[in-house]
Design an enzyme around this catalytic site. Structure first.
Site, PDB file in Angstrom:
ATOM      1  N   GLU A 175      36.471  38.527  52.961  1.00  0.00           N
ATOM      2  CA  GLU A 175      36.608  37.078  52.712  1.00  0.00           C
ATOM      3  C   GLU A 175      37.983  36.641  53.541  1.00  0.00           C
ATOM      4  O   GLU A 175      38.843  37.321  53.394  1.00  0.00           O
ATOM      5  CB  GLU A 175      36.964  37.118  51.280  1.00  0.00           C
ATOM      6  CG  GLU A 175      35.637  37.335  50.570  1.00  0.00           C
ATOM      7  CD  GLU A 175      36.069  37.762  49.135  1.00  0.00           C
ATOM      8  OE1 GLU A 175      37.207  37.721  48.751  1.00  0.00           O
ATOM      9  OE2 GLU A 175      35.053  38.313  48.531  1.00  0.00           O
TER      10      GLU A 175
ATOM     11  N   GLU B 253      31.653  40.743  47.243  1.00  0.00           N
ATOM     12  CA  GLU B 253      31.979  42.101  47.428  1.00  0.00           C
ATOM     13  C   GLU B 253      30.986  42.964  47.483  1.00  0.00           C
ATOM     14  O   GLU B 253      30.908  43.870  48.308  1.00  0.00           O
ATOM     15  CB  GLU B 253      33.208  42.414  46.455  1.00  0.00           C
ATOM     16  CG  GLU B 253      34.380  41.538  46.629  1.00  0.00           C
ATOM     17  CD  GLU B 253      34.644  40.099  46.109  1.00  0.00           C
ATOM     18  OE1 GLU B 253      33.685  40.029  45.310  1.00  0.00           O
ATOM     19  OE2 GLU B 253      35.687  39.578  46.022  1.00  0.00           O
TER      20      GLU B 253
ATOM     21  N   PHE C  70      39.397  44.284  42.847  1.00  0.00           N
ATOM     22  CA  PHE C  70      38.107  43.755  42.895  1.00  0.00           C
ATOM     23  C   PHE C  70      37.379  45.049  43.348  1.00  0.00           C
ATOM     24  O   PHE C  70      36.035  44.760  43.429  1.00  0.00           O
ATOM     25  CB  PHE C  70      38.198  42.902  43.981  1.00  0.00           C
ATOM     26  CG  PHE C  70      38.998  41.540  44.130  1.00  0.00           C
ATOM     27  CD1 PHE C  70      39.576  41.175  42.967  1.00  0.00           C
ATOM     28  CD2 PHE C  70      39.453  40.782  45.314  1.00  0.00           C
ATOM     29  CE1 PHE C  70      40.595  40.258  42.631  1.00  0.00           C
ATOM     30  CE2 PHE C  70      40.216  39.599  45.137  1.00  0.00           C
ATOM     31  CZ  PHE C  70      40.845  39.463  43.884  1.00  0.00           C
TER      32      PHE C  70
ATOM     33  N   HIS D  67      44.861  41.855  38.872  1.00  0.00           N
ATOM     34  CA  HIS D  67      45.270  41.822  40.348  1.00  0.00           C
ATOM     35  C   HIS D  67      46.128  42.979  40.916  1.00  0.00           C
ATOM     36  O   HIS D  67      46.356  43.086  41.954  1.00  0.00           O
ATOM     37  CB  HIS D  67      45.864  40.612  40.818  1.00  0.00           C
ATOM     38  CG  HIS D  67      44.994  39.364  41.396  1.00  0.00           C
ATOM     39  ND1 HIS D  67      43.876  38.996  40.514  1.00  0.00           N
ATOM     40  CD2 HIS D  67      44.971  38.782  42.148  1.00  0.00           C
ATOM     41  CE1 HIS D  67      43.284  38.125  41.050  1.00  0.00           C
ATOM     42  NE2 HIS D  67      43.796  37.661  42.368  1.00  0.00           N
TER      43      HIS D  67
END
Lengths: 322, 335
Positions: free
Chosen positions: A29, A58, A84, A127
């Site tokens: 990305e 992803e 992620f 995160h």
């Protein structure tokens, strides 16, 4: 030698490998802009075919990387934030890691997947994961864990050339670290640990915790305590001989890891030494890890939960007094 | 003219031979499973042979192909050696995957078969990745991606088709719509009743074909492959078909399909239909086709014989192909 940051070292490794081998390409990305700076500018030299911006898919582009790797390409996949990883997990576990074995050696998957562990990013629990030890439990992957600019360049270049799938983790707090990096074709073998500081009294194996470990060793030296700091650099395959040889010399082991304590990489190192280095031990092994809680947002609270210099100094004193 | 007719005739007979090979192979595999010689999970392609063969023979021998858990028909249709496929089912070292993959993971890279996958939908991005490699290399190949109606409900279906479309990758997505995900009918699992309708969401052509008609499948996939080779991107072809047996060979589930429905589909058996077409057109006599059938049976028997005479992999081979160089792991004791 050139002095550069961790990020610059990764970019140097990537551009050198892309120049050397036309089969290497970059995917992820916003890689053309380079949200986290590593891939910034690569598109100018290598063009949009080899520096591919993806949609937010992803699982999809990780799978595409596996497919392309199976027929000869060497994709470098920027998956950015390690939290992620779970959405791409099926492709990494069931495809990348297994296909060589499942298909009796007909396939190879020479892809590199990079995940960043965002500790101290004040981004809360979705995160900030540090999931490297989850991946250690998946046979078929190689796992590299560079901490310095020199190691980042040398290990990434090796991982790109390696015929096995590699997962690279680094911590965002390393990115601005500067250091001397050999120019040109400089590689570091996968599977070899670095003795970051030699010592006699205690072995400190530092997993993503090199900098607090070195600071702790320095402080303890003032008290006359000599700490040997080992940075594994590769988590799979782990350089067991370097760790065992150090413990044979010092008789004491502290192992620190940014992962949650349970089934951390530190747990694996502790088990290794308990199993194969027990007779060298003069004190119980100590793990210093992130506790088994989620990462909280509140910055002063987050700062207290990771292994740091003070916790490592205390752990070393503990094993010395045991 | 005569040469062309001969070539066409040979192609049609080969199509029928491969369909017969799938059915006979599946029947033999089921027999071996019922005898306890094949363990684990196995999913029969009986009833769906025309999709496998029509698809695989519409692409070139060196084009790529990916498949799924209903896995035997695809590599047979792509031209893989029956001996090595059967040896794989029987866990022998001479199998296509040296006994490491088994029924659900057959792969034969020598005929472009990049592997069947047992996680539903997971081979779709692999196929798109092969398409990306083809595009980057300019090799002019295509990748044929088999999937089922069940896979079209996964998230990875969306990601793979979107990526393939935005990058105009040379992939033919071939849906074997047998209308059931194990026992769950497409009527209650999918918001649209034709998977091909989903193609419009990815700005690619979507086409429904009769999956029991090998020539219809062949024509649609050939057109889609030509389009892909011309750089125009992927196509979704949906072949309406039916599996005669259970989802997997070992399962014995309460009835979820009516006897009338099963019978109606068997009335349009792809092999019977195509055999009739060949005879009707005078491309082969009934006698010649009986010989063909005997030859296929002999090939399958020879495959079983080959497998039976092959050894199982020994423990030393366990670490083979774990890594390019598995020696650091091999040195560690097992257990």
């Amino acid at each position: 030698m050139a002095e550069m940051t961790f990020i610059q070292a990764l970019r140097a490794a990537l551009s050198e490998e892309m120049r050397r081998d036309p089969q290497v390409f970059v995917m992820g990305e916003d890689v053309r802009a380079g949200t986290f700076a590593v891939t910034t500018g690569l598109v100018d030299e290598f063009g949009p075919e080899r520096v591919r911006n993806t949609p937010i898919s992803e699982a999809g582009f990780t799978g595409l990387a596996v497919g392309a790797a199976m027929i000869g390409y060497r994709p470098y996949v920027e998956l950015t934030i390690a939290s992620f990883c779970y959405v791409a997990m099926d492709m990494i576990v069931n495809q990348a890691a297994k296909n060589r074995f499942l298909f009796g050696g007909q396939a190879k998957v020479p892809a590199v997947f990079r995940f960043v562990e965002f500790s101290r990013s004040y981004a809360a629990a979705q995160h900030t994961d540090r999931p490297h030890s989850l991946f250690m439990a998946i046979p078929g992957l190689k796992i590299i864990a560079p901490t310095t600019p020199r190691d980042a360049k040398g290990l990434l270049k090796t991982a790109i050339r390696d015929d096995d799938p590699a997962v690279m983790f680094d911590d965002s707090t390393f990115w601005t670290r500067r250091g001397e990096v050999p120019e040109g074709d400089y590689t570091i073998p996968i599977g070899r640990a670095s003795i970051a500081r030699e010592g006699r009294d205690v072995t400190l194996v530092a997993i993503f915790t090199l900098y607090p470990a070195l600071a702790a060793a320095e402080e303890l030296e003032k008290e006359g305590v000599s700490v040997e700091v080992i940075d594994p650099l590769t988590l799979v395959p782990l350089d067991t001989e370097t760790i065992l040889a150090s413990v044979a010399k010092t008789g004491r082991l502290v192992v620190s890891d940014m992962a949650h304590r349970t089934c951390s990489a530190a747990s694996e190192v502790a088990a290794l030494v308990a199993e194969r280095g027990f007779r060298s031990l003069r004190a119980p092994i100590r793990r210093v890890c992130t506790p088994d809680v989620h990462i909280p947002y509140s910055p002063p609270l987050e700062r207290q939960i990771y292994p740091d210099k003070d916790k490592l100094v205390a752990a070393v004193r503990d094993v010395l007094s045991a | 003219m005569a040469v062309e007719v001969q070539a066409e005739r040979a192609t049609y007979v080969e199509m029928l031979r491969r369909m017969l090979a799938i059915r006979t192979f599946e029947q033999k595999a089921e027999e071996l499973l019922n005898r306890g010689e094949i363990l684990g999970s196995m999913h029969s392609s009986i009833g769906q042979e025309a999709v496998c063969v029509g698809g695989c023979m519409a692409v070139r021998p060196d084009d790529y192909m990916t498949g799924h858990h209903r896995s035997h028909g695809h590599p047979i249709a792509k031209g893989a050696d029956l001996k090595r496929l059967m040896a794989e089912l029987l866990g022998r070292v001479t199998g296509v995957c040296h006994g490491k993959g088994g029924s659900m993971h057959l792969a034969d890279f020598s005929v472009g078969s990049l592997g069947e996958a047992a996680i539903v939908g997971s081979s779709l991005p692999i196929a798109a990745g092969a398409g990306l490699a083809i595009k980057l290399s300019g090799s002019g190949k295509v990748c044929l991606a088999f999937f089922g109606d069940g896979a079209s409900n996964t998230g990875i279906f969306h990601e793979a088709l979107n990526l393939a479309s935005i990058w105009k990758l040379p992939v033919v997505f071939l849906c074997e719509n047998n209308q059931y995900a194990i026992t769950t009918s497409i009527k209650i699992s999918s918001a649209v009743q034709q998977i091909a309708h989903r193609a419009s969401a990815y700005a690619m052509p979507g086409q429904v074909v009769d999956g029991q008609d090998v020539l219809a499948v062949h024509a649609a996939v050939r057109a889609a492959a030509d389009r892909a080779r011309a750089g125009e991107g992927p196509t979704l072809v949906e072949a309406m078909t039916y599996r005669y047996g259970e989802h997997s060979t070992r399962l014995r589930l309460p009835l979820y399909r009516s006897a009338e429905e099963v019978e109606a589909w068997k009335q349009r058996d792809p092999i019977v239909l195509f055999r009739g077409w060949i005879v009707e057109r005078g491309l082969a006599t009934a006698d010649e086709l009986a010989h063909l059938e005997d030859a296929v049976k002999a090939d399958v028997e020879a495959a079983v014989e080959f497998a039976h005479q092959s050894p199982y992999p020994d423990l030393d081979s366990l670490w083979d192909d774990m890594y390019a160089d598995p020696s650091p792991w091999r040195e560690r004791p097992i257990g």
